[in-house]
Design an enzyme around this catalytic site. Structure first.
Site, mmCIF file in Angstrom:
data_model
loop_
_atom_site.group_PDB
_atom_site.id
_atom_site.type_symbol
_atom_site.label_atom_id
_atom_site.label_comp_id
_atom_site.label_asym_id
_atom_site.label_seq_id
_atom_site.Cartn_x
_atom_site.Cartn_y
_atom_site.Cartn_z
ATOM 1 N N GLU A 96 0.474 1.894 1.250
ATOM 2 C CA GLU A 96 -0.941 2.240 1.116
ATOM 3 C C GLU A 96 -1.471 2.696 2.478
ATOM 4 O OE1 GLU A 96 -4.607 0.354 -1.366
ATOM 5 O OE2 GLU A 96 -3.796 -0.918 0.193
ATOM 6 N N GLY A 122 -3.401 -8.163 6.024
ATOM 7 C CA GLY A 122 -3.179 -9.533 5.579
ATOM 8 C C GLY A 122 -2.090 -9.592 4.530
ATOM 9 N N GLU A 133 -0.509 -5.429 -2.217
ATOM 10 C CA GLU A 133 -0.322 -5.768 -3.627
ATOM 11 C C GLU A 133 0.785 -4.987 -4.316
ATOM 12 O OE1 GLU A 133 -3.789 -2.669 -3.645
ATOM 13 O OE2 GLU A 133 -3.068 -4.257 -2.335
ATOM 14 N N ASN A 134 1.925 -4.739 -3.673
ATOM 15 C CA ASN A 134 3.023 -4.068 -4.357
ATOM 16 C C ASN A 134 3.300 -4.778 -5.682
ATOM 17 O OD1 ASN A 134 3.448 -2.686 -1.806
ATOM 18 N ND2 ASN A 134 4.483 -4.550 -1.145
ATOM 19 N N HIS A 182 -6.123 -13.089 -3.987
ATOM 20 C CA HIS A 182 -6.586 -11.694 -3.927
ATOM 21 C C HIS A 182 -5.491 -10.744 -4.397
ATOM 22 C CE1 HIS A 182 -8.814 -8.322 -1.773
ATOM 23 N NE2 HIS A 182 -7.599 -7.802 -1.865
ATOM 24 N N GLU A 183 -4.286 -10.912 -3.836
ATOM 25 C CA GLU A 183 -3.194 -10.000 -4.198
ATOM 26 C C GLU A 183 -2.773 -10.192 -5.658
ATOM 27 O OE1 GLU A 183 -2.727 -7.700 -2.074
ATOM 28 O OE2 GLU A 183 -3.879 -8.765 -0.545
ATOM 29 N N HIS A 234 -4.904 -8.256 -7.958
ATOM 30 C CA HIS A 234 -4.565 -6.830 -7.947
ATOM 31 C C HIS A 234 -3.486 -6.467 -8.979
ATOM 32 C CE1 HIS A 234 -6.862 -4.936 -4.851
ATOM 33 N NE2 HIS A 234 -6.393 -5.653 -3.851
ATOM 34 N N GLU A 280 -10.662 -3.292 -4.240
ATOM 35 C CA GLU A 280 -10.701 -4.358 -3.239
ATOM 36 C C GLU A 280 -11.839 -5.336 -3.480
ATOM 37 O OE1 GLU A 280 -8.247 -4.875 -1.583
ATOM 38 O OE2 GLU A 280 -7.220 -2.955 -1.501
#
Length: 850
Positions: free
Chosen positions: A123, A268, A271-272, A302-303, A306, A325
């Site tokens: 990204e 940080g 999100e793959n 958070h991830e 996603h 995000e």
């Protein structure tokens, strides 16, 4: 290299991509790897387009069986594709370069055992550094990776790792194997991933809401695995899975879920799909503040959010990056507060995320949440406090306005309709309108399509007995961004109880709209000791206290029984300091008088950062040294009186070491480092040793011999970066020149080491050491922007701007540079303008503090 939105739209109208078959050879040495890509896609017959591929060498390009001349069609960044058929097969055989910038396929050698570790970071536009690809989020496809690598490595991608097959030997010695992964579902290229090397792992599993067994993995380098608390990560992951699957009404969309902690990572986490990468700082080899443990928990959640919002359903173009995000930011805090041990997550959100948002929203570069993103360079500087924190704050405001159940009902329908597709903001808002019955067009226009933050103040009148006769909320905006917005918020009344604690005695929730909102419900009540607008922090707005409440807060902010209202009051004081409304030294005093009573680690962390900013930038320069030395003495007192082994003790010691300058203060630091002085419960471990040593280096007590000795004691990658920081912090002209040369002139440092050197360069007690570099910065920065990769250039542009030389001369030099730059390089212009604003704000605050 800078794909525009117009080019992306044009290409998306021509193409539909079916699949990528990518074969990678990671056994060709330390510079390049083999990358062969087979792409199947349909197109408008007879049209021409291009595919993105940042390469070292292109050996061959074959389109529908016809060989194209690589020298003619490839420029090292794009490969031109003329005369397309209705159905196409493209084969590109190339060599690509390993990176040491945290972009593309990053290569790292562990100094502990000399093992090689790779990971990808794509990204925004960097999958093209690993394979040929139509690099834009709306051209989704299935991706199949076949990877040849040393046999003793682990190779991880989006699909489950297959059993490797022997593939002969490597020239340098050792055996090679090939891993042939199953194709992914249809996803965007920026969330594909490859992580390879002798990573160690801990495995587990969970049961998804649809009954599937989902394998889980936690990975780190061999030399770090001893510090990995995998069970805590698995527990958070399970809590997150259960919460999100229920809220979203959609089972987890991928086959497995791996979480990989990788070296020299720029962000940080990323999100793959099914293979999330994290910053290695989240593997705690030393005792850290609870704030960092909480930050890791929020990042994990958070991830995971996603996987649905961003990976399953993806924005069409980067102007909706904010929604990706902001949604993950909002949901991770909600999940933490409602489904994990981190019940106070909204306090942390108010302290960290919202303060970031308010700061960003007052910069000259502020922009609407739905930003105009004309090209890739624009999005790369847009990973900011608007995109993440303001967006999440506004989503929280939307949830308060429409109701959480109605919000989630709309989200469930959104996932149901758009799985594996690309969407725009309208797709989500239309579902929320149906589920809530609210018309969101006006809300969207006011909140998402305009910039700036409003300020709310109470206007209270009372009679002789102290009863409220009228109560109104006044809303204002700055002239540049005059929008007056609707807010759903609560007003809290706080009074002192018999034990001297500030407790809430009344709460009124209401809609505020316009420049003046009357609140007749509060008339007739006794005026409380403190009135708090935006109690519970539902709204996105700066708040001010009335005079009575302000007087109460100065004496009793420590006496709140809850951390959130205390944080909101302190945030109001911080805003007033930054805005030059109150003297900065009063804020420093407020923090030092009350921080010992703060129970929330993240709030302590933020207050100590704000204290450092206040002392370095906002107090009168003539008084700065005296006030800083006094603050250091207070922090040393707090360190000694803090509860043994407490989080506060550790944070106070680190803050004391940062500010220590006098002979006595540095002697105290040295005694902690040597063990001559022991604070009960404080473990002086590897990372704290480096912080204490760097304090002594910056204070002129230690130098290169002590740094070398400490590096010998801690010869790890973390130790190397800490040594680089300490070396750049040596308070001599020669040390600063060497650091400048390494970053600006040679420019060959890996991303993480460069970041450390920049931090050390700026670590000075006497800013005269930095004065020679102001002019040098403006002379060098434009060339750096055009010749370095984005991550490396942005680190330098922001990190080496002469922020500590907060004088009118620096503003004038900046203005001269910006005038010469003109309208070229809008992204560079934005970063420099933001840094300039910091100095203008500092000068205003200093004038008030005088």
């Amino acid at each position: 290299m800078n794909l525009t939105r117009a080019e992306a739209r044009e290409r998306a109208a021509l193409l539909n991509v079916e699949s990528y078959d990518v074969t990678l050879d990671l056994t060709r040495g330390e510079k390049v790897f083999g990358s062969t890509t087979v792409v199947k896609f349909s197109a408008t017959a007879g049209a021409s387009t291009f595919i993105d591929a940042i390469t070292d060498t292109v050996r061959s390009v074959t389109l529908n069986g016809v060989e194209l001349d690589p020298a003619e069609v490839s420029d090292g960044v794009r490969i031109q594709l003329p005369n397309l058929a209705a159905s196409n097969v493209l084969v590109i055989d190339a060599d690509a370069l390993y990176m040491n910038t945290g972009e593309g396929l990053h290569r790292f050698v562990d100094p502990v055992d000399n093992e090689v570790y790779l990971y990808s970071q794509f990204e925004v536009p960097d999958s093209r550094r690993m394979f040929a690809v139509f690099e834009q989020p709306d051209l989704k496809a299935a991706f199949r990776f076949t990877v040849t690598a040393p046999s003793h490595w682990d190779v991880i991608s989006n699909s489950p790792t297959p059993e490797p097959v022997a593939a002969g030997s490597i020239e340098e010695g050792g055996a090679a194997s090939t891993w042939d992964f199953e194709p992914t579902p249809r996803i965007s290229s920026y969330i594909t991933a490859l992580i390879a090397g002798p990573y160690q792992s801990v495995r587990s599993e969970l049961t998804s809401s649809d009954g599937r067994t989902v394998p889980l993995g936690v990975f780190a380098r061999k030399s770090l695995m001893q510090y990995m608390d995998a069970e805590n990560i698995f527990e958070l992951t399970r809590q997150g899975f259960a919460f999100y699957e229920k809220q979203f009404g959609t089972p987890y969309p991928f086959a497995k879920y791996d979480q990989l902690f990788v070296p020299e990572f720029n962000a940080g986490a990323m999100e793959n799909a099914g293979a999330v990468t994290f910053l290695e700082n989240y593997v705690f080899r030393s005792k850290v503040a609870e704030a960092l443990v909480e930050r890791r928990a929020i990042t994990i959640l958070h991830e995971l959010a996603h996987m649905w919002f961003g990976d399953l359903v993806t924005m069409r173009w980067w102007n909706d990056l904010w929604l990706n995000e902001s949604f993950a930011e909002f949901m991770s805090t909600l999940a933490a507060a409602e489904a994990t041990e981190w019940k106070q997550a909204w306090t942390t959100f108010a302290s960290m995320e919202k303060s970031w948002a308010y700061r960003q929203d007052q910069l000259p570069s502020t922009h609407p949440i739905v930003a105009d993103i004309p090209d890739l360079q624009a999005v790369q500087v847009n990973f900011d406090g608007i995109t993440y924190a303001k967006g999440a704050s506004v989503l929280r405001q939307l949830v308060a306005w429409v109701g959480q159940e109605q919000f989630m009902a709309g989200v469930r329908e959104y996932f149901n309709k758009h799985a594996w597709q690309n969407t725009e903001l309208e797709d989500l808002l239309s579902e929320l309108e149906v589920s809530s019955g609210r018309d969101l067009k006006e809300w969207s226009a006011q909140w998402l399509e305009t910039a700036g933050v409003n300020t709310l103040r109470p206007e209270i009148t009372t009679d002789d007995s102290g009863k409220i006769t009228s109560f109104a909320i006044l809303q204002s905006a700055v002239p540049e961004f005059p929008t007056i917005r609707p807010h759903r918020l609560a007003v809290g009344f706080y009074n002192l109880d018999a034990e001297g604690k500030l407790v809430r005695t009344h709460r009124e929730e209401l809609d505020v709209d316009g420049e003046r909102t009357e609140v007749p419900e509060l008339a007739g009540l006794e005026r409380p000791a403190l009135v708090l607008l935006n109690d519970d922090d539902l709204a996105y707005a700066k708040i001010r206290l009335d005079e009575v409440s302000l007087a109460t807060s100065k004496v009793h902010v420590k006496d709140f029984t809850e951390s959130l209202p205390r944080t909101l009051v302190l945030a109001s004081a911080w805003d007033a300091t930054r805005d030059g409304e109150t003297p900065a030294r009063e804020y420093a005093e407020l923090v030092l008088n009350n921080i010992a009573y703060e129970s929330d680690s993240s709030v302590v962390l933020v207050l100590l950062r704000q204290l450092a900013t206040t002392l370095a930038f906002y107090v009168n320069p003539a008084d700065r040294k005296r006030l800083t030395l006094a603050a250091a003495d207070r922090l040393w007192e707090l360190s000694q009186s803090a509860e043994a082994g407490s989080d506060a003790q550790l944070q106070f010691v680190k803050a004391f070491a940062l500010h220590a300058q006098t002979e006595a203060q540095l002697a105290a630091v040295a005694s902690l480092l040597s063990g001559e002085r022991v604070l009960d419960g404080l473990t002086v471990d590897a990372d704290l040793r480096w912080e204490l040593l760097t304090s002594l280096v910056a204070g002129g007590e230690f130098g290169q011999p002590e740094i070398d000795a400490e590096l010998e004691r801690d010869a790890t990658a973390t130790g190397q970066r800490a040594a680089a920081l300490a070396q750049a912090a040596i308070p001599t002209a020669d040390a600063k020149a060497a650091a400048w040369d390494a970053v600006v002139v040679r420019g060959d440092l890996p991303n993480a080491t460069q970041q450390s050197v920049i931090a050390g360069f700026n670590r000075v007690h006497d800013t005269a050491l930095l004065e020679p570099y102001a002019a040098a910065y403006f002379a060098a920065v434009e060339d750096i922007w055009t010749t370095r990769t984005h991550e490396i250039a942005q680190q330098i542009v922001v990190g080496l701007y002469p922020s500590q030389l907060a004088t009118q001369s620096t503003v004038d030099q900046t203005d001269e540079f910006l005038k010469a730059l003109g309208t070229d390089s809008p992204s560079l212009r934005r970063l420099v303008l933001e840094s300039r604003d910091g100095i203008v704000r500092a000068l205003k605050a200093q004038a008030v503090d005088r």
